[in-house]
Design a protein around this motif. Structure first.
Motif, PDB file in Angstrom:
ATOM      1  N   GLN A  32      16.565 -23.888 -32.424  1.00  0.00           N
ATOM      2  CA  GLN A  32      17.794 -24.172 -33.074  1.00  0.00           C
ATOM      3  C   GLN A  32      17.422 -24.126 -34.648  1.00  0.00           C
ATOM      4  OE1 GLN A  32      21.210 -24.673 -32.233  1.00  0.00           O
ATOM      5  NE2 GLN A  32      21.448 -24.361 -34.562  1.00  0.00           N
ATOM      6  N   CYS A  33      18.550 -23.302 -35.382  1.00  0.00           N
ATOM      7  CA  CYS A  33      18.289 -23.798 -36.735  1.00  0.00           C
ATOM      8  C   CYS A  33      18.920 -24.999 -37.307  1.00  0.00           C
ATOM      9  CB  CYS A  33      19.031 -22.340 -37.631  1.00  0.00           C
ATOM     10  SG  CYS A  33      20.853 -22.691 -37.280  1.00  0.00           S
ATOM     11  N   TRP A  34      18.831 -24.957 -38.908  1.00  0.00           N
ATOM     12  CA  TRP A  34      19.443 -26.347 -39.377  1.00  0.00           C
ATOM     13  C   TRP A  34      20.842 -26.728 -39.074  1.00  0.00           C
ATOM     14  CZ3 TRP A  34      23.674 -25.889 -42.321  1.00  0.00           C
ATOM     15  CH2 TRP A  34      24.030 -24.590 -42.821  1.00  0.00           C
ATOM     16  N   ALA A  35      21.532 -25.521 -38.964  1.00  0.00           N
ATOM     17  CA  ALA A  35      23.083 -25.538 -38.438  1.00  0.00           C
ATOM     18  C   ALA A  35      23.046 -25.918 -37.194  1.00  0.00           C
ATOM     19  CB  ALA A  35      23.685 -24.387 -38.845  1.00  0.00           C
ATOM     20  N   ASN A  36      22.774 -27.207 -36.750  1.00  0.00           N
ATOM     21  CA  ASN A  36      22.736 -27.536 -35.414  1.00  0.00           C
ATOM     22  C   ASN A  36      23.962 -28.162 -34.935  1.00  0.00           C
ATOM     23  OD1 ASN A  36      21.987 -28.427 -32.630  1.00  0.00           O
ATOM     24  ND2 ASN A  36      21.011 -30.295 -33.548  1.00  0.00           N
ATOM     25  N   ARG A  37      25.038 -27.176 -34.570  1.00  0.00           N
ATOM     26  CA  ARG A  37      26.464 -27.372 -34.505  1.00  0.00           C
ATOM     27  C   ARG A  37      26.874 -27.944 -33.124  1.00  0.00           C
ATOM     28  NH1 ARG A  37      27.526 -21.482 -37.133  1.00  0.00           N
ATOM     29  NH2 ARG A  37      25.761 -21.032 -35.567  1.00  0.00           N
ATOM     30  N   HIS A  38      27.419 -28.977 -32.967  1.00  0.00           N
ATOM     31  CA  HIS A  38      28.036 -29.203 -31.808  1.00  0.00           C
ATOM     32  C   HIS A  38      29.141 -30.312 -32.101  1.00  0.00           C
ATOM     33  CE1 HIS A  38      24.140 -31.312 -32.062  1.00  0.00           C
ATOM     34  NE2 HIS A  38      25.134 -32.499 -31.557  1.00  0.00           N
ATOM     35  N   MET A  91      30.142 -23.301 -41.918  1.00  0.00           N
ATOM     36  CA  MET A  91      29.138 -23.540 -42.629  1.00  0.00           C
ATOM     37  C   MET A  91      27.998 -22.306 -42.594  1.00  0.00           C
ATOM     38  SD  MET A  91      27.165 -26.346 -40.103  1.00  0.00           S
ATOM     39  CE  MET A  91      28.710 -27.029 -39.608  1.00  0.00           C
ATOM     40  N   CYS A  92      28.303 -21.376 -41.469  1.00  0.00           N
ATOM     41  CA  CYS A  92      27.316 -20.205 -41.654  1.00  0.00           C
ATOM     42  C   CYS A  92      28.324 -18.990 -41.357  1.00  0.00           C
ATOM     43  CB  CYS A  92      26.138 -20.250 -40.765  1.00  0.00           C
ATOM     44  SG  CYS A  92      25.128 -18.822 -40.759  1.00  0.00           S
ATOM     45  N   GLN A  93      27.787 -17.767 -42.053  1.00  0.00           N
ATOM     46  CA  GLN A  93      28.507 -16.636 -41.682  1.00  0.00           C
ATOM     47  C   GLN A  93      28.276 -16.175 -40.383  1.00  0.00           C
ATOM     48  OE1 GLN A  93      26.323 -13.794 -40.976  1.00  0.00           O
ATOM     49  NE2 GLN A  93      24.508 -15.147 -41.470  1.00  0.00           N
ATOM     50  N   ASP A  94      27.113 -16.550 -39.471  1.00  0.00           N
ATOM     51  CA  ASP A  94      26.973 -16.309 -38.085  1.00  0.00           C
ATOM     52  C   ASP A  94      27.600 -17.466 -37.219  1.00  0.00           C
ATOM     53  OD1 ASP A  94      26.312 -15.913 -35.621  1.00  0.00           O
ATOM     54  OD2 ASP A  94      24.041 -15.557 -35.819  1.00  0.00           O
ATOM     55  N   THR A  95      28.928 -17.360 -37.070  1.00  0.00           N
ATOM     56  CA  THR A  95      29.571 -18.512 -36.215  1.00  0.00           C
ATOM     57  C   THR A  95      29.244 -18.617 -34.663  1.00  0.00           C
ATOM     58  OG1 THR A  95      31.490 -16.817 -35.965  1.00  0.00           O
ATOM     59  CG2 THR A  95      31.514 -18.544 -37.764  1.00  0.00           C
ATOM     60  N   MET A 103      12.256 -16.772 -39.778  1.00  0.00           N
ATOM     61  CA  MET A 103      13.376 -15.907 -39.438  1.00  0.00           C
ATOM     62  C   MET A 103      14.678 -16.769 -38.776  1.00  0.00           C
ATOM     63  SD  MET A 103      12.918 -12.716 -39.446  1.00  0.00           S
ATOM     64  CE  MET A 103      13.571 -11.720 -38.387  1.00  0.00           C
ATOM     65  N   PRO A 104      14.354 -18.102 -38.184  1.00  0.00           N
ATOM     66  CA  PRO A 104      15.333 -18.792 -37.493  1.00  0.00           C
ATOM     67  C   PRO A 104      16.098 -19.829 -38.442  1.00  0.00           C
ATOM     68  CG  PRO A 104      13.378 -19.586 -36.594  1.00  0.00           C
ATOM     69  CD  PRO A 104      13.029 -18.697 -37.655  1.00  0.00           C
ATOM     70  N   CYS A 105      15.744 -19.696 -39.823  1.00  0.00           N
ATOM     71  CA  CYS A 105      16.351 -20.440 -40.624  1.00  0.00           C
ATOM     72  C   CYS A 105      15.873 -21.897 -40.692  1.00  0.00           C
ATOM     73  CB  CYS A 105      17.851 -20.499 -40.716  1.00  0.00           C
ATOM     74  SG  CYS A 105      18.694 -18.749 -41.334  1.00  0.00           S
ATOM     75  N   PRO A 106      14.589 -22.260 -40.675  1.00  0.00           N
ATOM     76  CA  PRO A 106      14.017 -23.563 -40.584  1.00  0.00           C
ATOM     77  C   PRO A 106      14.709 -24.447 -42.054  1.00  0.00           C
ATOM     78  CG  PRO A 106      12.200 -22.144 -40.818  1.00  0.00           C
ATOM     79  CD  PRO A 106      13.438 -21.428 -40.950  1.00  0.00           C
ATOM     80  N   LYS A 163      26.042 -20.884 -30.914  1.00  0.00           N
ATOM     81  CA  LYS A 163      24.655 -20.975 -31.272  1.00  0.00           C
ATOM     82  C   LYS A 163      24.467 -19.444 -31.991  1.00  0.00           C
ATOM     83  CE  LYS A 163      20.359 -21.951 -30.024  1.00  0.00           C
ATOM     84  NZ  LYS A 163      19.387 -21.383 -30.809  1.00  0.00           N
ATOM     85  N   GLY A 164      23.819 -19.287 -33.092  1.00  0.00           N
ATOM     86  CA  GLY A 164      23.650 -18.131 -34.011  1.00  0.00           C
ATOM     87  C   GLY A 164      22.437 -17.620 -33.315  1.00  0.00           C
ATOM     88  N   ALA A 165      22.369 -16.103 -33.778  1.00  0.00           N
ATOM     89  CA  ALA A 165      21.324 -15.372 -33.085  1.00  0.00           C
ATOM     90  C   ALA A 165      19.960 -15.282 -33.645  1.00  0.00           C
ATOM     91  CB  ALA A 165      21.848 -13.989 -33.001  1.00  0.00           C
ATOM     92  N   GLY A 166      20.125 -15.900 -35.117  1.00  0.00           N
ATOM     93  CA  GLY A 166      18.844 -15.796 -35.731  1.00  0.00           C
ATOM     94  C   GLY A 166      17.750 -16.760 -35.199  1.00  0.00           C
ATOM     95  N   SER A 167      18.316 -17.889 -34.570  1.00  0.00           N
ATOM     96  CA  SER A 167      17.444 -18.900 -34.102  1.00  0.00           C
ATOM     97  C   SER A 167      17.218 -18.561 -32.624  1.00  0.00           C
ATOM     98  CB  SER A 167      17.919 -20.313 -34.081  1.00  0.00           C
ATOM     99  OG  SER A 167      19.232 -20.571 -33.513  1.00  0.00           O
ATOM    100  N   GLU A 168      18.231 -18.049 -31.790  1.00  0.00           N
ATOM    101  CA  GLU A 168      18.239 -17.744 -30.522  1.00  0.00           C
ATOM    102  C   GLU A 168      17.159 -16.890 -30.365  1.00  0.00           C
ATOM    103  OE1 GLU A 168      19.808 -19.920 -28.537  1.00  0.00           O
ATOM    104  OE2 GLU A 168      20.204 -18.846 -26.543  1.00  0.00           O
TER     105      GLU A 168
HETATM  106  S1  SF4 Z   1      19.866 -19.177 -37.834  1.00  0.00           S
HETATM  107 FE1  SF4 Z   1      21.514 -20.533 -38.324  1.00  0.00          FE
HETATM  108  S2  SF4 Z   1      21.793 -20.806 -40.509  1.00  0.00           S
HETATM  109 FE2  SF4 Z   1      20.443 -18.981 -40.097  1.00  0.00          FE
HETATM  110  S3  SF4 Z   1      22.079 -17.251 -39.822  1.00  0.00           S
HETATM  111 FE3  SF4 Z   1      21.988 -17.918 -37.744  1.00  0.00          FE
HETATM  112  S4  SF4 Z   1      23.545 -19.603 -37.517  1.00  0.00           S
HETATM  113 FE4  SF4 Z   1      23.463 -19.395 -39.716  1.00  0.00          FE
END
Ligand code: SF4
Length: 280
Positions: free
Chosen positions: A265-271, A66-70, A182-185, A147-152
């Motif tokens: 955590q961004c919207w892509a709260n994957r688990h 769902m996101c390029q940052d896996t 920045m963390p994709c809210p 966990k993507g870096a944008g939110s971490e």
């Molecule tokens: S913060 Fe989340 S939605 Fe934004 S690029 Fe990173 S993983 Fe993808």
């Protein structure tokens, strides 16, 4: 029937679990995003939420992340004291991550922190990160949370003065304000209070796994309302939903300490989770 636990089957199951986590968001997260979209009156934010929901649908229908940052792979393992794996679970998880990286495929994100050399398969020293918990019983429950870096990167930890319990909410708000778009809210906020420097951070990360449809405590509700009153909104473009939820976990701490961690955590709260072993 629970899956068999030969090493090969375990690796296959964990690689499949990773694929699922990357492609399909849990229902409670999708529902929370749909509710936010239905509530939103700001047309720009509404269109962003609609784009996120379309993105989720396309990823699921086409079987693509769902996101390029896996992300980097964070695992939570609840190991039953009577579970007998017969193989090294940690190396098997590592092999599963490498397999999923090739198969799904996943973006190779794991690099040496100093040389920045990429391992190429999302494994490396200390990665995947596995949080172990011993529990009673004959089962092993594995949860993966990429966990993507944008939110971490926008997360924060502060050692507050023990008298500053009244400052906890302000620290969460300050962290969210500094993060902005920045963390994709819309975000999910995991807050760890107490323990020690590292325990608070682990509590905050665990809090991100709490189902979003669980009832919130009064303190969680108060923080959520204040965060949403900031008006940062979806993707930082304004509107009423900066965060979908706030979850707090606490642990006793030293009388002279008050560690507080905010894991964003961004919207892509994957688990996704799987259970191995005999049913009890
Ligand atoms: S913060 Fe989340 S939605 Fe934004 S690029 Fe990173 S993983 Fe993808």
């Amino acid at each position: 029937m629970p899956p068999k636990t030969s090493r090969e089957n375990f690796i296959r199951s964990i690689a499949d679990l990773l694929r699922k986590a990357e492609i399909e968001l849990p229902d409670d997260v999708v529902d929370a995003l749909k509710e936010a979209e239905a509530r939103e009156e700001n047309q720009v934010a509404k269109s962003q939420l609609q784009a996120i929901l379309r993105n989720i649908e396309i990823a699921k229908n086409h079987g693509v992340p769902m996101c390029q940052d896996t992300g980097i792979m964070i695992f939570f393992a609840e190991l039953g004291t009577e579970f007998q794996p017969g193989f090294n679970i940690e190396t098997a998880i590592k092999d599963a991550v490498a397999l999923a990286t090739r198969e799904v495929p996943l973006r190779p994100n794991a690099v040496d922190p100093l040389t920045r050399k990429n391992s190429g398969n999302n494994t490396g020293a200390g990665i995947p990160d596995i949080h172990w918990k011993l529990v009673s019983g004959k089962q092993l429950k594995i949860t993966v949370a990429p966990k993507g870096a944008g939110s971490e990167n926008m997360s924060a930890l502060r050692m507050l003065n023990p008298t500053e319990t009244g400052s906890i909410k302000n620290f969460v708000l300050e962290t969210v304000i500094n993060a902005g778009g920045m963390p994709c809210p819309p975000l999910v906020l995991g807050v760890g209070i107490g323990g020690s420097f590292d325990k608070a951070a682990r509590l905050a990360k665990e809090a991100l796994l709490e189902p979003l449809d669980n009832p919130l405590t009064d303190f969680e509700k108060e923080i959520l309302e204040s965060v949403n009153a900031l008006g940062i909104g979806c993707m930082g473009l304004g509107g009423s939903t900066t965060a979908l939820s706030v979850h707090i976990k606490t642990a006793h701490c030293h009388t002279a300490s008050l560690p507080v961690a905010v894991n964003i955590q961004c919207w892509a709260n994957r688990h996704a989770s799987i259970v191995f072993g005999e049913e009890e």
